[in-house]
Write a protein that holds these residues in place. Structure first.
Motif, PDB file in Angstrom:
ATOM      1  N   SER A  25     -33.314  86.389  -4.487  1.00  0.00           N
ATOM      2  CA  SER A  25     -33.167  86.284  -5.944  1.00  0.00           C
ATOM      3  C   SER A  25     -32.133  85.206  -6.250  1.00  0.00           C
ATOM      4  CB  SER A  25     -32.704  87.638  -6.508  1.00  0.00           C
ATOM      5  OG  SER A  25     -32.081  87.462  -7.758  1.00  0.00           O
ATOM      6  N   THR A  26     -32.503  84.239  -7.068  1.00  0.00           N
ATOM      7  CA  THR A  26     -31.525  83.208  -7.446  1.00  0.00           C
ATOM      8  C   THR A  26     -30.392  83.831  -8.259  1.00  0.00           C
ATOM      9  OG1 THR A  26     -32.857  82.649  -9.383  1.00  0.00           O
ATOM     10  CG2 THR A  26     -33.132  81.249  -7.429  1.00  0.00           C
ATOM     11  N   ASN A  27     -30.685  84.887  -9.016  1.00  0.00           N
ATOM     12  CA  ASN A  27     -29.594  85.525  -9.771  1.00  0.00           C
ATOM     13  C   ASN A  27     -28.559  86.128  -8.828  1.00  0.00           C
ATOM     14  OD1 ASN A  27     -30.661  84.882 -12.294  1.00  0.00           O
ATOM     15  ND2 ASN A  27     -30.267  86.928 -13.119  1.00  0.00           N
ATOM     16  N   GLN A  49     -39.366  82.910  -4.526  1.00  0.00           N
ATOM     17  CA  GLN A  49     -38.442  84.038  -4.715  1.00  0.00           C
ATOM     18  C   GLN A  49     -39.174  85.330  -4.342  1.00  0.00           C
ATOM     19  OE1 GLN A  49     -35.227  84.496  -8.057  1.00  0.00           O
ATOM     20  NE2 GLN A  49     -37.163  85.178  -8.870  1.00  0.00           N
ATOM     21  N   GLY A  52     -37.303  88.781  -6.677  1.00  0.00           N
ATOM     22  CA  GLY A  52     -36.816  88.409  -8.003  1.00  0.00           C
ATOM     23  C   GLY A  52     -36.639  89.635  -8.885  1.00  0.00           C
ATOM     24  N   ARG A  53     -35.612  89.590  -9.691  1.00  0.00           N
ATOM     25  CA  ARG A  53     -35.311  90.721 -10.568  1.00  0.00           C
ATOM     26  C   ARG A  53     -35.756  90.413 -11.986  1.00  0.00           C
ATOM     27  NH1 ARG A  53     -30.605  91.439  -8.429  1.00  0.00           N
ATOM     28  NH2 ARG A  53     -29.424  90.258  -9.959  1.00  0.00           N
ATOM     29  N   GLY A  54     -36.493  91.341 -12.568  1.00  0.00           N
ATOM     30  CA  GLY A  54     -36.833  91.227 -13.977  1.00  0.00           C
ATOM     31  C   GLY A  54     -36.005  92.222 -14.768  1.00  0.00           C
ATOM     32  N   ARG A  55     -36.283  92.297 -16.062  1.00  0.00           N
ATOM     33  CA  ARG A  55     -35.554  93.262 -16.883  1.00  0.00           C
ATOM     34  C   ARG A  55     -35.999  94.669 -16.539  1.00  0.00           C
ATOM     35  NH1 ARG A  55     -36.714  92.146 -22.639  1.00  0.00           N
ATOM     36  NH2 ARG A  55     -38.535  91.149 -21.776  1.00  0.00           N
ATOM     37  N   TRP A  60     -39.837  90.517 -10.225  1.00  0.00           N
ATOM     38  CA  TRP A  60     -40.353  89.236 -10.728  1.00  0.00           C
ATOM     39  C   TRP A  60     -40.838  88.448  -9.521  1.00  0.00           C
ATOM     40  CZ3 TRP A  60     -41.169  87.834 -15.688  1.00  0.00           C
ATOM     41  CH2 TRP A  60     -41.486  86.489 -15.939  1.00  0.00           C
ATOM     42  N   LYS A 118     -46.978  85.488 -22.110  1.00  0.00           N
ATOM     43  CA  LYS A 118     -45.637  85.236 -21.565  1.00  0.00           C
ATOM     44  C   LYS A 118     -45.676  84.129 -20.512  1.00  0.00           C
ATOM     45  CE  LYS A 118     -41.789  87.774 -19.452  1.00  0.00           C
ATOM     46  NZ  LYS A 118     -41.029  89.025 -19.551  1.00  0.00           N
TER      47      LYS A 118
END
Ligand code: BTN
Length: 249
Positions: A25-27, A49, A52-55, A60, A118
């Motif tokens: 995850s880049t975050n 990724q 990846g983390r979404g809300r 993600w 989206k």
């Protein structure tokens, strides 16, 4: 053209950029870098990724070569924190409009839609040291050429290239985005940022549901960016953040 470390680092020097061909995850990488003292404007970019983390704890997913995935480190004043959500949605909208897209809108608070679907997810995450704001990581995942056909997202998600009918270079997208992020970061408290966000919102006027089972008509947003929703009994709710679903979803 492919995103490569050589291309990116040469292009953005002297901006601090970390490029990973593949990352969880880049975050996460940017949050770690921020906690180690990364300067404002530092960027983490990847080609693939895998976690990846979404809300709201969602995943993600980004296959290699198909998206622009980045996390930018910002160091706003804590009083301007709410503006980061607006900034993220506005810069993506500006990018799409600059590419010639006609139907661009923001679903409150920061889902950017292209042709009513989206095209990008925005996830700001914050690090506090006690009461001091250390900084914000603004994560963005922009669908460039992800093929959603035959998936459960086929009716909900879209990618830039099939929507525009032409190819785009992710380095050009990144260059534009970082320039607009720099601009709005320097103008975070400006009325023009709020206006740029508000005029693209397509949620006011729609029936939305939020929290568990509460629904109503979105009337507007307030200066803090909260959504004002009137329920069937006439009560006005101030929805601060999180998810709203449109009546049709
Ligand atoms: C959403 O759920 O709409 C937000 C998705 C945000 C995804 C981006 S991709 C880059 C950054 N790194 C992550 O792990 N998440 C964000």
């Amino acid at each position: 053209m492919n995103l490569t470390e050589d291309r990116i680092l040469a292009h953005f020097s002297p901006r601090p950029v970390r490029y990973y061909p593949r990352i969880d995850s880049t975050n996460d990488a940017a949050l770690k870098w921020l906690s180690q003292g990364a300067p404002a404007g530092a960027v983490v970019v990847t080609d693939e990724q895998v976690q990846g983390r979404g809300r709201l704890g969602r995943v993600w997913f980004t296959p290699p070569g198909t998206a622009l995935i980045l996390s930018v480190i910002l160091r706003p004043q804590s009083t301007h924190l709410g503006r980061i959500t607006m900034l993220g949605a506005v810069v993506i909208s500006e990018l799409l409009e600059n590419l010639g897209a006609a139907d661009v809108a923001i679903k409150w608070p920061n889902d950017v839609q292209l042709n009513k679907r989206k095209v990008c997810g925005v996830l700001p995450e914050v690090i506090w040291r006690g009461s001091e704001l250390l900084g914000v990581v603004l994560g963005m995942g922009l669908n460039v050429r992800i093929d959603f056909s035959g998936t459960e997202l086929a009716e909900k998600a879209i990618s830039i290239e099939p929507a525009l009918g032409r190819s785009v270079d992710r380095l050009d997208l990144l260059t534009f985005l970082l320039a607009r992020i720099d601009f709005w970061s320097a103008n975070l408290s400006a009325q023009s940022l709020f206006d740029a966000w508000k005029r693209r919102l397509n949620t006011p006027g729609k029936t939305v549901s939020f929290e568990k089972g509460v629904s109503g008509v979105a009337e507007s947003v307030n200066a803090e960016g909260a959504l004002l929703v009137r329920d069937s009994k006439g009560t006005l709710h101030t929805v601060l953040a999180g998810d709203v679903s449109l009546g049709s979803e």
